[in-house]
Motif scaffolding. Structure first.
Motif, PDB file in Angstrom:
ATOM      1  N   LEU A  79     -65.071 -63.029 -30.219  1.00  0.00           N
ATOM      2  CA  LEU A  79     -63.995 -63.966 -29.904  1.00  0.00           C
ATOM      3  C   LEU A  79     -63.116 -64.272 -31.105  1.00  0.00           C
ATOM      4  N   ALA A  80     -63.705 -64.319 -32.291  1.00  0.00           N
ATOM      5  CA  ALA A  80     -62.930 -64.675 -33.484  1.00  0.00           C
ATOM      6  C   ALA A  80     -63.607 -64.149 -34.741  1.00  0.00           C
ATOM      7  N   VAL A  81     -62.763 -63.848 -35.723  1.00  0.00           N
ATOM      8  CA  VAL A  81     -63.209 -63.523 -37.075  1.00  0.00           C
ATOM      9  C   VAL A  81     -62.420 -64.429 -38.007  1.00  0.00           C
ATOM     10  N   ASP A  82     -63.121 -65.146 -38.872  1.00  0.00           N
ATOM     11  CA  ASP A  82     -62.496 -66.149 -39.727  1.00  0.00           C
ATOM     12  C   ASP A  82     -62.835 -65.875 -41.190  1.00  0.00           C
ATOM     13  N   TRP A  83     -61.793 -65.783 -42.015  1.00  0.00           N
ATOM     14  CA  TRP A  83     -61.955 -65.661 -43.465  1.00  0.00           C
ATOM     15  C   TRP A  83     -61.836 -67.071 -44.026  1.00  0.00           C
ATOM     16  N   VAL A  84     -62.921 -67.584 -44.611  1.00  0.00           N
ATOM     17  CA  VAL A  84     -62.941 -68.946 -45.127  1.00  0.00           C
ATOM     18  C   VAL A  84     -63.071 -68.879 -46.637  1.00  0.00           C
ATOM     19  N   LEU A  92     -66.323 -66.623 -47.191  1.00  0.00           N
ATOM     20  CA  LEU A  92     -67.170 -66.357 -46.043  1.00  0.00           C
ATOM     21  C   LEU A  92     -66.365 -65.654 -44.970  1.00  0.00           C
ATOM     22  N   VAL A  93     -66.937 -64.624 -44.385  1.00  0.00           N
ATOM     23  CA  VAL A  93     -66.378 -64.019 -43.180  1.00  0.00           C
ATOM     24  C   VAL A  93     -67.288 -64.453 -42.045  1.00  0.00           C
ATOM     25  N   ALA A  94     -66.722 -65.194 -41.079  1.00  0.00           N
ATOM     26  CA  ALA A  94     -67.506 -65.728 -39.963  1.00  0.00           C
ATOM     27  C   ALA A  94     -67.117 -65.026 -38.668  1.00  0.00           C
ATOM     28  N   ALA A 135     -63.045 -75.591 -41.035  1.00  0.00           N
ATOM     29  CA  ALA A 135     -62.708 -74.329 -40.381  1.00  0.00           C
ATOM     30  C   ALA A 135     -63.512 -74.117 -39.100  1.00  0.00           C
ATOM     31  N   THR A 136     -64.709 -74.661 -39.027  1.00  0.00           N
ATOM     32  CA  THR A 136     -65.535 -74.465 -37.834  1.00  0.00           C
ATOM     33  C   THR A 136     -64.838 -75.022 -36.599  1.00  0.00           C
ATOM     34  N   HIS A 137     -64.208 -76.169 -36.725  1.00  0.00           N
ATOM     35  CA  HIS A 137     -63.498 -76.774 -35.603  1.00  0.00           C
ATOM     36  C   HIS A 137     -62.383 -75.846 -35.115  1.00  0.00           C
ATOM     37  N   GLY A 138     -61.554 -75.362 -36.016  1.00  0.00           N
ATOM     38  CA  GLY A 138     -60.470 -74.448 -35.638  1.00  0.00           C
ATOM     39  C   GLY A 138     -60.988 -73.148 -35.046  1.00  0.00           C
ATOM     40  N   ARG A 139     -62.091 -72.650 -35.580  1.00  0.00           N
ATOM     41  CA  ARG A 139     -62.690 -71.406 -35.092  1.00  0.00           C
ATOM     42  C   ARG A 139     -63.140 -71.548 -33.642  1.00  0.00           C
ATOM     43  N   LEU A 156     -58.500 -65.313 -37.912  1.00  0.00           N
ATOM     44  CA  LEU A 156     -58.309 -66.642 -38.496  1.00  0.00           C
ATOM     45  C   LEU A 156     -58.455 -66.601 -40.008  1.00  0.00           C
ATOM     46  N   GLU A 157     -57.806 -67.548 -40.645  1.00  0.00           N
ATOM     47  CA  GLU A 157     -58.022 -67.826 -42.069  1.00  0.00           C
ATOM     48  C   GLU A 157     -58.243 -69.326 -42.178  1.00  0.00           C
ATOM     49  N   ASN A 158     -59.407 -69.710 -42.661  1.00  0.00           N
ATOM     50  CA  ASN A 158     -59.769 -71.117 -42.799  1.00  0.00           C
ATOM     51  C   ASN A 158     -59.623 -71.863 -41.472  1.00  0.00           C
ATOM     52  N   GLY A 159     -59.976 -71.218 -40.374  1.00  0.00           N
ATOM     53  CA  GLY A 159     -59.962 -71.857 -39.079  1.00  0.00           C
ATOM     54  C   GLY A 159     -58.605 -71.898 -38.388  1.00  0.00           C
TER      55      GLY A 159
END
Length: 164
Positions: A79-84, A92-94, A135-139, A156-159
């Motif tokens: 669903l999403a990949v987030d670079w934090v 972190l890559v989530a 970032a978790t909220h935005g993710r 995503l970047e930082n959510g």
């Protein structure tokens, strides 16, 4: 390049952490959150990918879900990949996967990993900001949007979405 040169090169590369989680919902669309005992805020079932073992993000999400809430569920689509960006730690890559809709039986079968988690709850979208930090909220919001739209995974970047 010699083996020694290559090893030195690899050792000098920047480090990046990688994590994976699953987004579970109930029939009403509420999101399953867990309360860690080792940090502030709530989270999704998930955690660090064990790259030393060659674990993939998808495998990590499944293992962490089984460990944390006792449900061995094959993750659905990404669903999403987030670079934090890191503050006092590497970036972190989530990875966030669709965990699907949990039945009443699934919810009754949840068994928390007591070493790491205090509790769990189902939270409606409009209340997520009171539980999820940064970032978790935005993710999670981006992942819910992807599910609602039937679109591809969000970048995503930082959510925050960067793929629009």
């Amino acid at each position: 390049m010699t083996t020694s040169d290559y090893a030195t090169y690899i050792a000098g590369l920047p480090r990046v952490l990688a994590g994976a989680a699953a987004l579970f919902r109930d029939a009403e669309g509420r999101v399953l959150l867990v309360e860690p005992n080792y940090r502030e805020g709530w989270a999704l079932p998930g955690g660090t990918i064990e790259s030393d073992d060659g674990e993939t993000p998808r495998e990590g999400a499944r293992r962490e879900t089984a460990e944390e809430i006792g449900l061995d569920v094959t993750p659905g689509r990404l669903l999403a990949v987030d670079w934090v960006r890191g503050t006092g730690r590497p970036p972190l890559v989530a990875y966030l996967y669709d965990g699907g809709i949990l039945s009443e039986e699934d919810l009754k079968a949840i068994r928390l990993q007591e070493e790491e988690l205090l509790s769990w709850r189902l939270v409606p979208r409009e209340d997520l900001s009171g539980f999820l930090l940064g970032a978790t909220h935005g993710r999670v919001l981006a992942a819910l949007d992807v599910l609602a739209e039937g679109s591809g995974a969000a970048e995503l970047e930082n959510g925050r979405r960067v793929d629009r």
